[in-house]
Design a protein around this motif. Structure first.
Motif, PDB file in Angstrom:
ATOM      1  N   SER A   1      -2.445   2.108 -10.460  1.00  0.00           N
ATOM      2  CA  SER A   1      -2.127   1.161  -9.408  1.00  0.00           C
ATOM      3  C   SER A   1      -1.256   0.073 -10.014  1.00  0.00           C
ATOM      4  CB  SER A   1      -3.389   0.564  -8.781  1.00  0.00           C
ATOM      5  OG  SER A   1      -3.060  -0.193  -7.625  1.00  0.00           O
ATOM      6  N   ARG A   2      -0.915  -0.914  -9.183  1.00  0.00           N
ATOM      7  CA  ARG A   2      -0.208  -2.092  -9.674  1.00  0.00           C
ATOM      8  C   ARG A   2      -0.712  -3.321  -8.928  1.00  0.00           C
ATOM      9  NH1 ARG A   2       5.928  -2.114 -11.452  1.00  0.00           N
ATOM     10  NH2 ARG A   2       4.995  -3.897 -12.536  1.00  0.00           N
ATOM     11  N   GLY A   3      -0.474  -4.476  -9.525  1.00  0.00           N
ATOM     12  CA  GLY A   3      -0.845  -5.729  -8.884  1.00  0.00           C
ATOM     13  C   GLY A   3      -2.328  -5.841  -8.655  1.00  0.00           C
TER      14      GLY A   3
ATOM     15  N   GLU B   1       4.547  -1.676  -3.060  1.00  0.00           N
ATOM     16  CA  GLU B   1       5.996  -1.522  -3.188  1.00  0.00           C
ATOM     17  C   GLU B   1       6.388  -1.305  -4.653  1.00  0.00           C
ATOM     18  OE1 GLU B   1       7.576  -5.051  -1.473  1.00  0.00           O
ATOM     19  OE2 GLU B   1       6.733  -4.646   0.515  1.00  0.00           O
ATOM     20  N   ALA B   2       5.768  -2.046  -5.550  1.00  0.00           N
ATOM     21  CA  ALA B   2       6.069  -1.895  -6.969  1.00  0.00           C
ATOM     22  C   ALA B   2       5.623  -0.539  -7.503  1.00  0.00           C
ATOM     23  CB  ALA B   2       5.401  -3.013  -7.769  1.00  0.00           C
ATOM     24  N   LEU B   3       4.601   0.052  -6.866  1.00  0.00           N
ATOM     25  CA  LEU B   3       4.078   1.347  -7.319  1.00  0.00           C
ATOM     26  C   LEU B   3       4.912   2.516  -6.805  1.00  0.00           C
ATOM     27  CD1 LEU B   3       1.641   2.517  -8.938  1.00  0.00           C
ATOM     28  CD2 LEU B   3       0.441   2.729  -6.748  1.00  0.00           C
ATOM     29  N   GLN B   4       5.763   2.299  -5.813  1.00  0.00           N
ATOM     30  CA  GLN B   4       6.479   3.402  -5.181  1.00  0.00           C
ATOM     31  C   GLN B   4       7.272   4.270  -6.154  1.00  0.00           C
ATOM     32  OE1 GLN B   4       6.102   4.283  -1.849  1.00  0.00           O
ATOM     33  NE2 GLN B   4       7.066   6.127  -2.690  1.00  0.00           N
TER      34      GLN B   4
ATOM     35  N   VAL C   1      -3.034   2.349  -3.733  1.00  0.00           N
ATOM     36  CA  VAL C   1      -1.772   1.796  -3.245  1.00  0.00           C
ATOM     37  C   VAL C   1      -2.053   0.598  -2.349  1.00  0.00           C
ATOM     38  CG1 VAL C   1       0.396   2.288  -2.070  1.00  0.00           C
ATOM     39  CG2 VAL C   1      -0.773   4.116  -3.323  1.00  0.00           C
ATOM     40  N   PRO C   2      -1.882  -0.618  -2.856  1.00  0.00           N
ATOM     41  CA  PRO C   2      -2.095  -1.789  -2.008  1.00  0.00           C
ATOM     42  C   PRO C   2      -1.078  -1.827  -0.870  1.00  0.00           C
ATOM     43  CG  PRO C   2      -2.071  -2.392  -4.344  1.00  0.00           C
ATOM     44  CD  PRO C   2      -1.568  -0.987  -4.244  1.00  0.00           C
TER      45      PRO C   2
ATOM     46  N   SER D   1      -1.928   0.835 -15.455  1.00  0.00           N
ATOM     47  CA  SER D   1      -0.968   0.204 -14.568  1.00  0.00           C
ATOM     48  C   SER D   1       0.164   1.196 -14.343  1.00  0.00           C
ATOM     49  CB  SER D   1      -0.428  -1.071 -15.209  1.00  0.00           C
ATOM     50  OG  SER D   1       0.821  -1.410 -14.679  1.00  0.00           O
ATOM     51  N   GLY D   2       0.705   1.226 -13.128  1.00  0.00           N
ATOM     52  CA  GLY D   2       1.805   2.143 -12.862  1.00  0.00           C
ATOM     53  C   GLY D   2       2.963   1.937 -13.814  1.00  0.00           C
TER      54      GLY D   2
END
Length: 349
Positions: free
Chosen positions: A213-215, A269-272, A262-263, A240-241
């Motif tokens: 994930s991220r964030g 968006e950052a993980l896309q 995926v938040p 972290s992604g």
């Protein structure tokens, strides 16, 4: 194994909506009072101290404090104090120690040392009479009630909500209005246990898993990996992604499952780009997140996050992953109430 494997863990997972409601109704005023007192001290830096599940809750607090309050944060290495005897100058530093039991000797010793070095100390625990609460200047009780299962579930989500309310209170916005929807949404998710049981069938024979994930979702990935490892004994690696792309992506294939948290927001968006790379490698990808992201994955669990701030979503994100760890463990013929080699209070020093 107990007569009904997983009975205790299942019961405590089911308590989470009531625990969240209790914090909002009964705990929030005391949390606001602590936040006002700490804010008046004007800390310029925050150090977070924790182990295990509580460490993942502390990481969530780090994101909150840096993003919403603009306070730089660090996660402590307690051995610098407890093993090496370091005594840094902690003037104007807020030290937050997170621990469900409040009994781990290294947390108690490092917090006591921090207070002696000039820090403002805050304990966040599920035990107001614990040694950690006693040595700290301030204390927040997460009001989760007795937790008997070895895998922590309700104390994790309770810690997240308590930390959220504290950070909001630091900025003078301690009413927690946005969080009022969480108990109902949590209850809706936990009612979907049959859906998670079907997902668990995919991973019964998994030899390893990757969770990313991220964030704000990154602490969820770490906590989900911990739950899978301590209950089902599946090696689960959390990244972290961004870190996943820096090397570990090479181990991903169409055999080892990947779970992406995926938040619904900037973290998603950052993980896309990471999701695109995973699909390109033919990964068996399960997504926990918005409907559109789940539809583009091999499998998934849709979260009811429409209109919910990204900073509150971790309280919900972990719920289907707790259920997944539970159901995979049961499917593998093991008892999630009795993980081998675990104790409720870990005696690290």
């Amino acid at each position: 194994m107990s007569e009904q494997p997983g009975r205790i863990m299942a019961g405590e997972m089911a308590e989470q909506p009531a625990v969240l409601r209790r914090i909002l109704d009964r705990g929030a005023p005391a949390i606001r009072e602590v936040a006002r007192a700490v804010a008046a001290r004007g800390p310029r830096f925050v150090l977070l101290t924790a182990r295990g599940t509580s460490d993942n809750a502390a990481l969530y607090a780090k994101y909150l404090l840096e993003i919403r309050r603009g306070l730089p944060c660090g996660l402590t290495s307690m051995s610098t104090t407890t093993a090496y005897g370091a005594r840094p100058d902690l003037t104007d530093v807020l030290v937050i120690a997170v621990s469900q039991s409040g009994g781990s000797p290294d947390l108690v010793a490092s917090t006591e040392a921090a207070r002696g070095a000039g820090a403002v100390t805050l304990a966040v625990t599920n035990n107001a009479d614990s040694p950690l609460a006693e040595v700290s200047e301030y204390h927040i009780d997460i009001l989760a009630g007795p937790e008997k299962a070895l895998p922590a579930t309700k104390t994790y989500t309770a810690s997240l909500l308590a930390l959220y309310l504290f950070v909001e209170g630091l900025g003078g916005d301690g009413e927690g209005t946005a969080a009022r929807v969480l108990p109902e949404l949590a209850d809706r998710i936990l009612q979907r246990r049959a859906e998670v049981r079907a997902l668990a069938a995919r991973y019964r024979f998994a030899e390893r898993m990757v969770i990313t994930s991220r964030g704000y979702g990154y602490p969820t990935a770490k906590e989900a990996a911990l739950k899978l490892m301590e209950t089902s004994y599946i090696p689960a690696l959390a990244y972290s992604g961004a870190d996943l792309l820096h090397g570990p992506l090479a181990m991903v294939d169409n055999i080892s499952p990947v779970i992406a948290v995926v938040p619904d927001g900037k973290g998603g968006e950052a993980l896309q780009p990471v999701l695109d790379r995973l699909r390109g490698r033919g990964a068996d990808l399960m997504v926990v997140g918005p409907r559109a992201q789940v539809a583009a994955a091999s499998a998934g669990f849709v979260l009811p996050t429409d209109g919910l701030g990204e900073e509150l979503q971790p309280v919900l994100e972990i719920l289907p992953l707790q259920l997944l760890a539970y159901e995979v463990t049961i499917a593998r013929g093991q008892d999630p109430d009795a993980p081998r080699a675990l104790a409720k209070v870990t005696e690290t020093r």
